[in-house]
Design a protein around this motif. Structure first.
Motif, mmCIF file in Angstrom:
data_model
loop_
_atom_site.group_PDB
_atom_site.id
_atom_site.type_symbol
_atom_site.label_atom_id
_atom_site.label_comp_id
_atom_site.label_asym_id
_atom_site.label_seq_id
_atom_site.Cartn_x
_atom_site.Cartn_y
_atom_site.Cartn_z
ATOM 1 N N HIS A 188 45.605 32.566 36.931
ATOM 2 C CA HIS A 188 44.187 32.799 36.682
ATOM 3 C C HIS A 188 43.583 33.663 37.791
ATOM 4 C CE1 HIS A 188 44.903 28.434 35.289
ATOM 5 N NE2 HIS A 188 45.226 29.257 34.310
ATOM 6 N N TYR A 189 42.846 34.680 37.386
ATOM 7 C CA TYR A 189 42.182 35.548 38.359
ATOM 8 C C TYR A 189 40.721 35.735 37.953
ATOM 9 C CZ TYR A 189 46.911 36.702 39.824
ATOM 10 O OH TYR A 189 48.212 36.623 40.276
ATOM 11 N N PRO A 190 39.778 35.302 38.787
ATOM 12 C CA PRO A 190 38.364 35.585 38.491
ATOM 13 C C PRO A 190 38.113 37.076 38.626
ATOM 14 C CG PRO A 190 38.590 34.572 40.654
ATOM 15 C CD PRO A 190 39.945 34.536 40.021
ATOM 16 N N LEU A 191 37.555 37.692 37.589
ATOM 17 C CA LEU A 191 37.337 39.136 37.627
ATOM 18 C C LEU A 191 36.165 39.517 36.742
ATOM 19 C CD1 LEU A 191 38.406 41.918 38.647
ATOM 20 C CD2 LEU A 191 39.666 42.067 36.474
ATOM 21 N N GLU A 192 35.206 40.200 37.324
ATOM 22 C CA GLU A 192 34.151 40.875 36.579
ATOM 23 C C GLU A 192 34.613 42.321 36.433
ATOM 24 O OE1 GLU A 192 31.748 42.485 34.588
ATOM 25 O OE2 GLU A 192 30.961 40.469 34.964
ATOM 26 N N THR A 234 55.695 40.566 31.687
ATOM 27 C CA THR A 234 54.392 40.224 32.238
ATOM 28 C C THR A 234 53.291 40.935 31.466
ATOM 29 O OG1 THR A 234 55.310 39.904 34.460
ATOM 30 C CG2 THR A 234 52.938 40.303 34.303
ATOM 31 N N VAL A 235 52.228 40.208 31.163
ATOM 32 C CA VAL A 235 51.053 40.774 30.499
ATOM 33 C C VAL A 235 49.826 40.479 31.348
ATOM 34 C CG1 VAL A 235 50.726 38.698 29.085
ATOM 35 C CG2 VAL A 235 49.704 40.870 28.350
ATOM 36 N N LEU A 236 48.921 41.445 31.469
ATOM 37 C CA LEU A 236 47.612 41.240 32.091
ATOM 38 C C LEU A 236 46.559 41.387 31.008
ATOM 39 C CD1 LEU A 236 46.313 42.483 35.499
ATOM 40 C CD2 LEU A 236 44.857 42.604 33.479
ATOM 41 N N ILE A 237 45.654 40.417 30.934
ATOM 42 C CA ILE A 237 44.628 40.372 29.889
ATOM 43 C C ILE A 237 43.267 40.238 30.539
ATOM 44 C CG2 ILE A 237 43.787 39.118 27.854
ATOM 45 C CD1 ILE A 237 46.725 37.903 27.741
ATOM 46 N N GLY A 288 35.209 47.505 42.734
ATOM 47 C CA GLY A 288 35.841 47.133 43.989
ATOM 48 C C GLY A 288 36.785 45.963 43.789
ATOM 49 N N ALA A 289 36.346 44.983 42.982
ATOM 50 C CA ALA A 289 37.190 43.825 42.686
ATOM 51 C C ALA A 289 38.406 44.226 41.862
ATOM 52 C CB ALA A 289 36.373 42.763 41.958
ATOM 53 N N VAL A 290 38.228 45.174 40.951
ATOM 54 C CA VAL A 290 39.357 45.671 40.147
ATOM 55 C C VAL A 290 40.407 46.296 41.055
ATOM 56 C CG1 VAL A 290 40.047 47.401 38.443
ATOM 57 C CG2 VAL A 290 38.035 45.977 38.024
ATOM 58 N N LYS A 291 39.970 47.137 41.986
ATOM 59 C CA LYS A 291 40.908 47.775 42.913
ATOM 60 C C LYS A 291 41.574 46.746 43.825
ATOM 61 C CE LYS A 291 38.664 52.321 43.095
ATOM 62 N NZ LYS A 291 37.966 53.307 43.968
ATOM 63 N N ALA A 292 40.804 45.750 44.247
ATOM 64 C CA ALA A 292 41.363 44.711 45.106
ATOM 65 C C ALA A 292 42.436 43.906 44.378
ATOM 66 C CB ALA A 292 40.254 43.785 45.603
ATOM 67 N N LEU A 293 42.196 43.612 43.097
ATOM 68 C CA LEU A 293 43.201 42.877 42.319
ATOM 69 C C LEU A 293 44.450 43.725 42.126
ATOM 70 C CD1 LEU A 293 44.013 40.372 40.747
ATOM 71 C CD2 LEU A 293 42.903 41.357 38.726
ATOM 72 N N ALA A 294 44.264 45.012 41.871
ATOM 73 C CA ALA A 294 45.412 45.902 41.722
ATOM 74 C C ALA A 294 46.233 45.940 43.004
ATOM 75 C CB ALA A 294 44.953 47.305 41.348
ATOM 76 N N ALA A 295 45.567 45.936 44.150
ATOM 77 C CA ALA A 295 46.275 45.925 45.430
ATOM 78 C C ALA A 295 46.993 44.592 45.641
ATOM 79 C CB ALA A 295 45.289 46.181 46.563
ATOM 80 N N LYS A 296 46.334 43.501 45.265
ATOM 81 C CA LYS A 296 46.941 42.168 45.398
ATOM 82 C C LYS A 296 48.202 42.056 44.548
ATOM 83 C CE LYS A 296 45.751 37.255 44.965
ATOM 84 N NZ LYS A 296 44.646 36.289 44.677
ATOM 85 N N LEU A 297 48.189 42.722 43.395
ATOM 86 C CA LEU A 297 49.331 42.670 42.467
ATOM 87 C C LEU A 297 50.207 43.920 42.585
ATOM 88 C CD1 LEU A 297 47.396 41.355 39.319
ATOM 89 C CD2 LEU A 297 48.850 40.019 40.874
ATOM 90 N N ALA A 298 50.173 44.561 43.751
ATOM 91 C CA ALA A 298 50.839 45.854 43.928
ATOM 92 C C ALA A 298 52.326 45.805 43.591
ATOM 93 C CB ALA A 298 50.642 46.337 45.366
ATOM 94 N N ASP A 299 52.968 44.684 43.838
ATOM 95 C CA ASP A 299 54.409 44.577 43.607
ATOM 96 C C ASP A 299 54.738 44.013 42.226
ATOM 97 O OD1 ASP A 299 54.919 45.535 46.190
ATOM 98 O OD2 ASP A 299 54.778 43.506 47.036
#
Length: 226
Positions: free
Chosen positions: A47-51, A3-6, A56-67
């Motif tokens: 696809h993930y919308p991210l500024e 898996t890669v996150l870009i 706050g959005a960065v932390k929320a995405l990290a929590a969403k992808l916690a597993d």
């Protein structure tokens, strides 16, 4: 499956990173302010919308992808600064442009690294990549481009710190220069095409070993001076 996150995945280098990893059969977590450009890419692309400056959005995405273990995290999103090089010479310097350049190029990648360090540490490959620039090299400095150069120099220092702080977790932290590439930022007279730069960087990333932790490399794997 790897898996890669870009970040900055919808245009320029980020878009080609997305295509390259999707073609390799990787699961791609493609983050962009406007990810619509990613919808036609074949493969396992999410696809993930991210500024990236919305922490706050960065932390929320990290929590969403916690597993989600992330083998390779590529902090690619960046800006050159309003007005380009001509607006970064003595006599033209604008503090508001400096703040924007540093926010996007320096603070945002560090906040991404902080939010996703554990995701990377839980993966098989454990690679944390910052897309930097040779313009951030103090040894090779030729002057000018104050904001952009300084933002990349600071980014390099952050990655040097991360290399030390995450070494015990086996994370490989590398700052990577893509070359002077024909993107919106690099311009049409740049010496490399995206198709020359990105596949070469993917090859370098594929080959990174624990002994490469803390290095500053060019797109072709050559060592760059700090």
């Amino acid at each position: 499956m790897s898996t890669v996150l870009i970040t900055g995945a919808a245009r320029g280098l980020g878009l080609d990173f997305t295509k390259q990893y999707a073609a390799k059969g990787w699961k791609v977590l493609a983050c962009a302010r406007k990810p619509d450009a990613l919808k036609g890419i074949a493969g396992d692309v999410h696809h993930y919308p991210l500024e990236v400056t919305d922490y706050g959005a960065v932390k929320a995405l990290a929590a969403k992808l916690a597993d989600e273990p992330i083998d390779v995290l590529i902090c690619n999103a960046g800006v050159g600064g309003e007005g380009g090089a001509d607006a970064q010479t003595l006599g033209t310097l604008r503090p508001d442009v400096w703040r924007t350049v540093f926010e996007v190029n320096t603070l945002a990648p560090l906040m991404m690294a902080e939010a996703f360090a554990d995701h990377v540490a839980r993966s098989s490959q454990r690679k944390l990549i910052a897309i930097s620039s040779t313009l951030g090299s103090i040894a090779n400095n030729t002057g000018g481009r104050y904001f952009y150069r300084a933002s990349k120099t600071a980014l390099n220092m952050e990655w040097s710190c991360l290399a030390k702080d995450l070494e015990s977790k086996g994370v490989i932290c590398v700052a990577l220069h893509p070359g002077w590439v024909q993107t919106d930022m690099g311009g049409p007279t740049a010496t490399l095409t995206i198709e020359q730069s990105v596949p070469a960087m993917v090859k370098v990333i594929d080959g990174l070993k624990p002994s490469d932790n803390g290095r500053f490399l060019q797109y072709d794997g050559a060592e760059l001076p700090w």
